[in-house]
Design a protein around this motif. Structure first.
Motif, PDB file in Angstrom:
ATOM      1  N   VAL A 129       6.516  -3.291   9.716  1.00 43.77           N
ATOM      2  CA  VAL A 129       5.797  -4.101   8.801  1.00 43.77           C
ATOM      3  C   VAL A 129       6.012  -3.377   7.435  1.00 43.77           C
ATOM      4  O   VAL A 129       5.801  -2.132   7.226  1.00 43.77           O
ATOM      5  CB  VAL A 129       4.320  -4.015   9.070  1.00 43.77           C
ATOM      6  CG1 VAL A 129       3.475  -4.760   7.849  1.00 43.77           C
ATOM      7  CG2 VAL A 129       4.058  -4.766  10.441  1.00 43.77           C
ATOM      8  N   ILE A 131       4.359  -2.729   3.561  1.00 43.65           N
ATOM      9  CA  ILE A 131       3.210  -2.869   2.815  1.00 43.65           C
ATOM     10  C   ILE A 131       3.595  -2.710   1.656  1.00 43.65           C
ATOM     11  O   ILE A 131       4.130  -1.796   1.036  1.00 43.65           O
ATOM     12  CB  ILE A 131       2.212  -1.657   3.346  1.00 43.65           C
ATOM     13  CG1 ILE A 131       2.048  -1.692   4.870  1.00 43.65           C
ATOM     14  CG2 ILE A 131       0.811  -1.842   2.751  1.00 43.65           C
ATOM     15  CD1 ILE A 131       1.288  -0.525   5.361  1.00 43.65           C
ATOM     16  N   LEU A 188       1.806  -7.969   3.374  1.00 45.63           N
ATOM     17  CA  LEU A 188       2.430  -7.470   4.491  1.00 45.63           C
ATOM     18  C   LEU A 188       3.734  -8.274   4.896  1.00 45.63           C
ATOM     19  O   LEU A 188       3.598  -9.640   5.107  1.00 45.63           O
ATOM     20  CB  LEU A 188       1.607  -7.654   5.792  1.00 45.63           C
ATOM     21  CG  LEU A 188       0.203  -6.692   5.372  1.00 45.63           C
ATOM     22  CD1 LEU A 188      -0.573  -6.924   6.886  1.00 45.63           C
ATOM     23  CD2 LEU A 188       0.428  -5.565   5.130  1.00 45.63           C
TER      24      LEU A 188
END
Length: 541
Positions: A129, A131, A188
């Motif tokens: 992921v 950010i 995200l």
């Protein structure tokens, strides 16, 4: 019935019918980085939050009614709070070199294979992921798009200029009120190759689970401090991909988390001109890929296409009710558990001590009924709020417990009844041979665990209710339960683990779920670990 139904069925049966490509072998020397690298983009260090007062993890795991964040609560994020949340969730908080039974142990002492711990669990420890922080004028930094660099606990400004109005437009007019009132957003993205290089077609399921683990860490962390975080899952995904300068087939945008900021966002000016016609600004910096060869997997691309096709068609707020977990039947042989409660362990300590137990379980010290009750209640109460359930009131997950070594609870397979605080017997007798025989790897002795929890989600019902994009929500819910499980175990001083490599169909047969649509998505062993294990004290090295 969309493509996601086919994928969900393939995931459930992959223990018996391998997913394509069946002959795939990961090229470990050519693996991608565990994070992005933007050459030439200056990092700006973030405060680590060590000076902030901590809060009990229990407030985020089992909040009392008067401790739950409210929509009208004026409290908001500040730079120190946001930086601390990022550090405690996805930042590197320690080096893991403890002796354990996972297959990667031989490489961990080497710096190039270093295993750095994080507060959030990651499928296969891969953490795909990305950010991004879209910060507008009310924020503390120059407005723009900032990438969170986990290795340095810093942000890199990859685009300068206020794009918060464009993010707001991409979320659409039906977005939650909090998303329309702020100019601070966490975006995200999931870089598929960071996980697909190992899990190929199965990776879409894994990264959807990763979405849930990260979002749930933020909910626990923020909830302990009286703050609220709730993801938006339906939006104009191609537009946000364009803003980030990332092709959707390489990096999907899975969620946007609006942040209530301590300083109010400027009120919209009715006389202000509309956003100019033409393309949005876009990040021009490019991530430098480490892998020399990047492969594409047709199944992964098909799932990306299926879940982005109607990405902006937000379901009605009550749509998810049709996919709620089935109520526990009345009657049956039941075992009462103590009322759930947690000790006053700070949430930061719980997150920083969270780890996978990998072969360390020791049945000589059984789990207590009070410990099992607390973990079960926290897991069963976990929801993943979304556009289809803004308040997170729909309980999607059922929790089953395979009890091996719990004081005063007979071995057997049970269904947890959260309303009554009881275990309802499904099958009596020892379960260790079944658990180990249906697990694919050798890094856990599941019989030595005090109990193995199994969350189920009605995946096909979720897809029927909200469409193919709901696959991210269904798998993400399982991930949220897994993160709650880890943090709850750490708060209680118990060992824990989460695994996806098991024969799902055998669990459906064992639990008698063949006539329904419940999908067992994880197995989660819980128990005491062997005393005084050998480990590496990174903080004094």
């Amino acid at each position: 019935m969309g493509y996601a139904h086919e994928y969900a069925d393939a995931v459930l049966h992959r223990g018996r019918v391998p997913m394509e490509p069946t002959d795939f072998v990961p090229d470990w020397p050519d693996a991608p980085r565990r994070g992005k690298f933007y050459p030439g983009v200056e990092p700006y260090a973030l405060p680590d939050g060590d000076g902030l007062p901590d809060a009990p993890a229990a407030r985020g795991l089992l909040p009392a009614p008067d401790e739950r964040p409210r929509a009208d609560d004026p409290a908001g994020f500040t730079l120190p709070l946001l930086a601390a949340m990022l550090k405690d969730s996805y930042g590197l908080t320690g080096r893991r070199l403890g002796i354990q039974a996972n297959s990667d142990l031989s490489g961990l002492p080497l710096h190039t294979h270093a295993n750095w711990s994080r507060g959030t669990a990651g499928g296969g420890g891969l953490y795909p992921v990305s950010i991004y922080w879209a910060s507008g004028p009310s924020g503390p930094l120059t407005p723009g798009l900032h990438y969170y660099d986990v290795q340095r606990h810093a942000v890199q400004r990859v685009l300068t200029g206020d794009v918060s109005a464009r993010v707001r437009e991409a979320l659409g007019p039906g977005a939650p009120e909090e998303a329309r009132r702020t100019d601070q957003y966490l975006i995200l993205g999931v870089k598929y190759w960071q996980n697909a290089f190992k899990y190929n077609s199965f990776s879409y399921h894994v990264v959807s689970t990763d979405l849930g683990t990260l979002v749930q860490t933020w909910r626990i962390w923020a909830g302990a401090r009286g703050l609220a975080t709730s993801p938006v899952l339906w939006f104009d995904e191609p537009r946000l991909n364009g803003l980030l300068g990332t092709p959707g087939e390489e990096e999907g945008v899975f969620a946007v988390v609006p942040l209530r900021w301590d300083a109010p966002a400027p009120a919209p000016d009715p006389a202000a001109p509309a956003l100019p016609e033409g393309p949005d600004p876009a990040v021009r910096h490019r991530d430098a890929e480490r892998s020399r060869t990047v492969l594409e997997f047709p199944t992964l691309l098909a799932m990306h296409a299926a879940t982005t096709r109607d990405a902006a068609d937000r379901p009605a707020p009550g749509a998810l009710a049709a996919a709620a977990a089935t109520p526990v039947p009345a009657g049956g042989t039941r075992t009462a558990l103590p009322a759930p409660r947690f000790p006053d362990v700070p949430v930061r300590r719980a997150l920083r001590t969270r780890r996978s137990s990998f072969g360390r379980f020791d049945a000589a010290r059984p789990v207590t009924p009070a410990q099992l009750s607390a973990v079960l209640a926290a897991c069963a109460g976990t929801t993943l709020p979304s556009d289809a359930d803004p308040d997170g009131t729909v309980r999607q997950a059922r929790i089953y417990a395979f009890v091996n070594h719990v004081e005063s609870v007979e071995p057997g397979a049970y269904l947890y009844d959260p309303g009554a605080g009881e275990l309802r017997l499904v099958e009596a007798g020892p379960q260790g041979a079944f658990l180990q025989g249906t697990y694919f790897l050798a890094n856990y002795n599941l019989e030595q665990a005090g109990a193995v929890l199994v969350p189920t989600v009605r995946t096909t019902a979720v897809l029927d209710a909200v469409g193919d994009r709901g696959y991210r929500l269904a798998a993400g819910t399982a991930g949220a339960v897994a993160q709650t499980f880890y943090v709850a175990a750490a708060a209680l001083g118990l060992g824990a683990g989460v695994a996806l490599g098991f024969d799902n169909i055998s669990f459906i047969e064992k639990l008698g779920l063949g006539d329904g649509d419940e999908a067992p998505l994880l197995i989660m062993p819980l128990g005491n670990e062997r005393p005084r294990p050998a480990d590496f004290r990174h903080e004094i090295a």
